[in-house]
Design an enzyme around this catalytic site. Structure first.
Site, PDB file in Angstrom:
ATOM      1  N   GLY A 147       1.606  47.861 -50.173  1.00  0.00           N
ATOM      2  CA  GLY A 147       2.352  46.617 -49.956  1.00  0.00           C
ATOM      3  C   GLY A 147       2.682  46.378 -48.487  1.00  0.00           C
ATOM      4  O   GLY A 147       2.862  45.231 -48.071  1.00  0.00           O
ATOM      5  N   GLU A 150      -0.285  44.769 -47.159  1.00  0.00           N
ATOM      6  CA  GLU A 150      -0.370  43.431 -47.768  1.00  0.00           C
ATOM      7  C   GLU A 150       0.647  42.470 -47.138  1.00  0.00           C
ATOM      8  O   GLU A 150       0.337  41.301 -46.887  1.00  0.00           O
ATOM      9  CB  GLU A 150      -0.153  43.556 -49.286  1.00  0.00           C
ATOM     10  CG  GLU A 150      -1.306  44.303 -49.947  1.00  0.00           C
ATOM     11  CD  GLU A 150      -1.009  44.704 -51.392  1.00  0.00           C
ATOM     12  OE1 GLU A 150       0.012  45.366 -51.631  1.00  0.00           O
ATOM     13  OE2 GLU A 150      -1.798  44.350 -52.276  1.00  0.00           O
ATOM     14  N   GLU A 170      -3.205  52.504 -53.440  1.00  0.00           N
ATOM     15  CA  GLU A 170      -2.715  52.321 -54.813  1.00  0.00           C
ATOM     16  C   GLU A 170      -3.528  53.101 -55.837  1.00  0.00           C
ATOM     17  O   GLU A 170      -2.988  53.587 -56.835  1.00  0.00           O
ATOM     18  CB  GLU A 170      -2.691  50.829 -55.189  1.00  0.00           C
ATOM     19  CG  GLU A 170      -1.593  50.026 -54.496  1.00  0.00           C
ATOM     20  CD  GLU A 170      -1.991  49.480 -53.128  1.00  0.00           C
ATOM     21  OE1 GLU A 170      -3.028  49.912 -52.577  1.00  0.00           O
ATOM     22  OE2 GLU A 170      -1.258  48.622 -52.615  1.00  0.00           O
TER      23      GLU A 170
HETATM   24  N1  CAA Z   1       7.921  54.300 -52.048  1.00  0.00           N
HETATM   25  C1  CAA Z   1       9.063  55.024 -52.131  1.00  0.00           C
HETATM   26  N2  CAA Z   1       9.377  56.006 -51.259  1.00  0.00           N
HETATM   27  C2  CAA Z   1       8.504  56.257 -50.263  1.00  0.00           C
HETATM   28  C3  CAA Z   1       7.287  55.548 -50.112  1.00  0.00           C
HETATM   29  C4  CAA Z   1       7.030  54.511 -51.060  1.00  0.00           C
HETATM   30  N3  CAA Z   1       5.925  53.743 -50.973  1.00  0.00           N
HETATM   31  N4  CAA Z   1       6.631  56.030 -49.048  1.00  0.00           N
HETATM   32  C5  CAA Z   1       7.401  57.004 -48.541  1.00  0.00           C
HETATM   33  N5  CAA Z   1       8.526  57.143 -49.258  1.00  0.00           N
HETATM   34  C6  CAA Z   1       9.628  58.098 -49.057  1.00  0.00           C
HETATM   35  C7  CAA Z   1       9.253  59.494 -49.523  1.00  0.00           C
HETATM   36  O1  CAA Z   1       9.409  59.628 -50.903  1.00  0.00           O
HETATM   37  C8  CAA Z   1      10.222  60.317 -48.711  1.00  0.00           C
HETATM   38  O2  CAA Z   1      11.476  60.261 -49.344  1.00  0.00           O
HETATM   39  P1  CAA Z   1      12.343  61.621 -49.580  1.00  0.00           P
HETATM   40  O3  CAA Z   1      12.672  62.063 -48.177  1.00  0.00           O
HETATM   41  O4  CAA Z   1      13.520  61.138 -50.351  1.00  0.00           O
HETATM   42  O5  CAA Z   1      11.442  62.558 -50.282  1.00  0.00           O
HETATM   43  C9  CAA Z   1      10.334  59.562 -47.405  1.00  0.00           C
HETATM   44  O6  CAA Z   1       9.884  58.233 -47.670  1.00  0.00           O
HETATM   45  C10 CAA Z   1       9.441  60.132 -46.298  1.00  0.00           C
HETATM   46  O7  CAA Z   1       8.113  60.192 -46.820  1.00  0.00           O
HETATM   47  P2  CAA Z   1       7.205  61.520 -46.739  1.00  0.00           P
HETATM   48  O8  CAA Z   1       8.065  62.739 -46.773  1.00  0.00           O
HETATM   49  O9  CAA Z   1       6.150  61.398 -47.772  1.00  0.00           O
HETATM   50  O10 CAA Z   1       6.612  61.338 -45.265  1.00  0.00           O
HETATM   51  P3  CAA Z   1       5.225  61.923 -44.717  1.00  0.00           P
HETATM   52  O11 CAA Z   1       5.253  61.703 -43.256  1.00  0.00           O
HETATM   53  O12 CAA Z   1       5.005  63.299 -45.208  1.00  0.00           O
HETATM   54  O13 CAA Z   1       4.089  61.001 -45.381  1.00  0.00           O
HETATM   55  C11 CAA Z   1       3.110  58.892 -46.068  1.00  0.00           C
HETATM   56  C12 CAA Z   1       3.989  59.654 -45.026  1.00  0.00           C
HETATM   57  C13 CAA Z   1       1.656  59.378 -45.927  1.00  0.00           C
HETATM   58  C14 CAA Z   1       3.170  57.422 -45.699  1.00  0.00           C
HETATM   59  C15 CAA Z   1       3.630  59.169 -47.490  1.00  0.00           C
HETATM   60  O14 CAA Z   1       5.026  58.926 -47.515  1.00  0.00           O
HETATM   61  C16 CAA Z   1       3.010  58.307 -48.544  1.00  0.00           C
HETATM   62  O15 CAA Z   1       1.886  58.583 -48.936  1.00  0.00           O
HETATM   63  N6  CAA Z   1       3.711  57.273 -49.012  1.00  0.00           N
HETATM   64  C17 CAA Z   1       3.262  56.437 -50.117  1.00  0.00           C
HETATM   65  C18 CAA Z   1       2.175  55.465 -49.651  1.00  0.00           C
HETATM   66  C19 CAA Z   1       1.691  54.659 -50.820  1.00  0.00           C
HETATM   67  O16 CAA Z   1       1.127  55.152 -51.763  1.00  0.00           O
HETATM   68  N7  CAA Z   1       1.889  53.311 -50.749  1.00  0.00           N
HETATM   69  C20 CAA Z   1       1.496  52.398 -51.822  1.00  0.00           C
HETATM   70  C21 CAA Z   1       2.670  52.091 -52.706  1.00  0.00           C
HETATM   71  S1  CAA Z   1       2.225  51.142 -54.138  1.00  0.00           S
HETATM   72  C22 CAA Z   1       2.098  49.541 -53.571  1.00  0.00           C
HETATM   73  O17 CAA Z   1       2.356  49.262 -52.436  1.00  0.00           O
HETATM   74  C23 CAA Z   1       1.683  48.530 -54.608  1.00  0.00           C
HETATM   75  C24 CAA Z   1       1.407  47.176 -54.061  1.00  0.00           C
HETATM   76  O18 CAA Z   1       0.282  46.752 -53.975  1.00  0.00           O
HETATM   77  C25 CAA Z   1       2.490  46.283 -53.681  1.00  0.00           C
END
Ligand code: CAA
Length: 296
Positions: A147, A150, A170
């Protein structure tokens, strides 16, 4: 399909009002001293004025600016007020150095049922950002994922910091992009590259994103916001209704076939001769002086 003359006239009249959403506000002439009220505390974003530019900063750093309902609510509220503020020409949207936004909030949506997602038309409201009439420049550092990518693609120009990373992960979560990642990304970088990002969930860096046409330029990370503000203030120095017309007309290229798009462009071009700013702009050129646009 030919557009009826009345449709074209209605569209060109619509251009002359700065709406956040085609359905959300009543008509308001650009000259009215309207707007304000957006420079206040929000829960999840910071909103500041920088000359003729509104700088909106996503401010949920601990969650890497994961786009929870609250962030989207704040963004829509701020942009709706900014759209009515005639002293603002352009919006700059940014995040933190580590993350523009790491996607929709996974924790918030993980337990939703199909019925909840469907009946609330989940993510439909995000589209309001794309309907803002004023130009939006995204200043992107760090992660712009899911997102986040996006939301960034709803902006009109993207300036990326060298540390920026883009992707649609995703598929790794058992879903597909739900806010334009399968549609705007294809239009931005073409089918094969978009498919690769959507199907592998992988990321590209800033240099690759510039090469692919996803972002307009890459700058040192610490200067991203500054460069975006400079560009935004330049745009804001021009006539506000003309900038809105330019934005709407370029965006029409994504919706119309070439013949209709060219016709729409020509009609909008014609309509701009009703503005004082057209007389001022061309008059100033002939008189060899700087134009003073009044947004009328
Ligand atoms: N939603 C909720 N929480 C999130 C998040 C998300 N998309 N991305 C990161 N966070 C949170 C983590 O859970 C973490 O929280 P805690 O400290 O409470 O555990 C905090 O942010 C820090 O994140 P990381 O410890 O994971 O940080 P990192 O540096 O190790 O990794 C990252 C960074 C690679 C961006 C990793 O956080 C990640 O992969 N995030 C998710 C990315 C993702 O999958 N995005 C797609 C979401 S779905 C979507 O967007 C649908 C759509 O089309 C609208």
């Amino acid at each position: 399909m030919m557009l009826a003359r009345s449709t074209l006239l209605r569209r060109s009249r619509l251009l002359l009002r700065p709406l956040a959403s085609s359905s959300s506000t009543t008509a308001r002439p650009l000259t009215a001293a309207a707007g304000g009220g957006w420079e206040k505390s929000y829960e999840f974003i910071l909103a500041e004025r920088k000359d003729k530019v509104a700088l909106l900063t996503l401010n949920r750093p601990k969650a890497l600016n994961a786009l929870c309902n609250g962030i989207i609510r704040d963004l829509i509220e701020a942009t709706t007020h900014i759209a009515r503020d005639d002293s603002v020409g352009v919006i700059v949207l940014t995040g933190s150095t580590k993350a523009f936004a790491a996607g929709a909030d996974i924790k918030e949506m993980k337990d939703k049922t199909f019925v909840e997602a469907f009946s609330t038309n989940m993510f439909e409201e995000w589209g309001q950002i794309a309907k803002v009439a004023k130009p939006i420049v995204a200043a992107v550092n760090g992660y712009a994922l899911g997102g986040g990518c996006e939301l960034m693609m709803m902006a009109d120009i993207v300036i990326a910091g060298e540390n920026a990373k883009f992707g649609q992960p995703e598929i790794t979560l058992g879903v597909i992009p739900g806010c334009g990642g399968t549609q705007r990304l294809v239009r931005a970088i073409g089918k094969s590259k978009a498919m690769e990002l959507v199907l592998t969930g992988g990321m590209i860096d800033a240099k690759q994103a510039e090469k692919d046409g996803l972002v307009s330029k890459v700058v040192p990370t610490e200067t991203t916001v500054e460069v975006a503000l400079e560009m935004a203030n330049k745009i804001a120095s021009f006539s506000l209704p003309v900038a809105a017309a330019a934005k709407e007309t370029v965006n029409a290229a994504f919706e119309l076939n070439l013949a209709e798009g060219l016709r729409f462009e020509r009609r909008i071009f014609h309509s701009l001769f009703a503005l004082s700013d057209q007389k001022e702009g061309m008059g100033a050129f002939v008189e060899k002086r700087k134009p003073k646009f009044t947004n009328t």
